[in-house]
Scaffold this active site. Sequence first.
Site, short mmCIF file in Angstrom:
data_model
loop_
_atom_site.label_atom_id
_atom_site.label_comp_id
_atom_site.label_asym_id
_atom_site.label_seq_id
_atom_site.Cartn_x
_atom_site.Cartn_y
_atom_site.Cartn_z
CB SER A 1 -0.90 0.02 1.23
OG SER A 1 -1.67 -1.16 1.31
N1 SAH Z 1 -1.11 -3.90 3.58
C1 SAH Z 1 -0.52 -4.69 2.53
C2 SAH Z 1 -1.42 -4.62 1.33
C3 SAH Z 1 -1.24 -5.74 0.40
S1 SAH Z 1 -2.38 -5.76 -0.95
C4 SAH Z 1 0.86 -4.11 2.21
O1 SAH Z 1 1.05 -2.93 2.40
O2 SAH Z 1 1.70 -4.84 1.72
C5 SAH Z 1 -3.74 -6.62 -0.26
C6 SAH Z 1 -3.50 -8.04 0.21
O3 SAH Z 1 -4.76 -8.58 0.57
C7 SAH Z 1 -2.91 -8.97 -0.84
O4 SAH Z 1 -1.76 -9.58 -0.32
C8 SAH Z 1 -4.02 -10.00 -1.08
O5 SAH Z 1 -3.54 -11.31 -1.33
C9 SAH Z 1 -4.75 -9.94 0.25
N2 SAH Z 1 -6.14 -10.44 0.21
C10 SAH Z 1 -7.09 -10.25 -0.74
N3 SAH Z 1 -8.22 -10.88 -0.40
C11 SAH Z 1 -7.98 -11.48 0.80
C12 SAH Z 1 -8.77 -12.30 1.67
N4 SAH Z 1 -10.03 -12.64 1.39
N5 SAH Z 1 -8.20 -12.74 2.80
C13 SAH Z 1 -6.91 -12.41 3.13
N6 SAH Z 1 -6.13 -11.66 2.36
C14 SAH Z 1 -6.65 -11.19 1.20
#
Ligand code: SAH
Length: 226
Positions: free
Chosen positions: A76
């Site tokens: 993010s």
């Molecule tokens: N806060 C993280 C954001 C990563 S992007 C950072 O800064 O790195 C969002 C993440 O949510 C991805 O890794 C994706 O795989 C995860 N995601 C999407 N749907 C999900 C679900 N149902 N349960 C758990 N994780 C999920």
Amino acid sequence: MAKDMIWRSERLSGIGMTSQRTRTRLVNLLRGEGISNERVLEVIESVPRHIFLDEALASRAYENVALPIGFGQTISQPYIVAKMTEVLLAAGPCQRVLEIGTGSGYQTAVLASLVGEVFTVERIAALLNRAMICLGELGLANIQFHHSDGILGWQEHAPYDGIIVTAAGTQVPDSLLRQLADKGRMVLPVGVDDFQQLRLISREGDQFNEEVLDAVRFVPLLEGKQ
Ligand code: SAH
């Protein structure tokens, strides 16, 4: 110092484009964009975002942008991490926080530095494993990890006084509402592609109050795990 110790300390503190100076510049930019919680800013100034990125992208770690982390996912944008954390903590300190979407683990590191305990759920095993290694390197011990579909929350440790979701669903998952403690706060994006809103839900007994905070763009919240 032994050679591997020097390597380790340089990797964590950063040099050149990943140095303390570039982190301070980022924090000043976030302050200019309206982030005002000094504790949040202090943590962003100290957490090395570059270790959560592939080496080829590390030099861009302190730009205020989302960057790819593989598997079609992104780390993010620092502004969004700061904003969600600030909103979560605005009513006072949080003891137990549930995070859905561990991704790189960067938001997890920021949260773990500011709250009692973080319970983080990720649906992609390879990302979760990589995040566990980075967070271990930082010595953050107040984090529990779960490879699962976060739409279901993490019932075992509920209720949570804070919930953060870092991927956008088309609606607010019922399980997450149920796992939010009384007086708890949940920050999450809701919507599709170009039309997503960052919302704050605050619980008062059986009442859930919703507030729209910002227009945002997150990757989708997907069902199941891989
Ligand atoms: N806060 C993280 C954001 C990563 S992007 C950072 O800064 O790195 C969002 C993440 O949510 C991805 O890794 C994706 O795989 C995860 N995601 C999407 N749907 C999900 C679900 N149902 N349960 C758990 N994780 C999920």
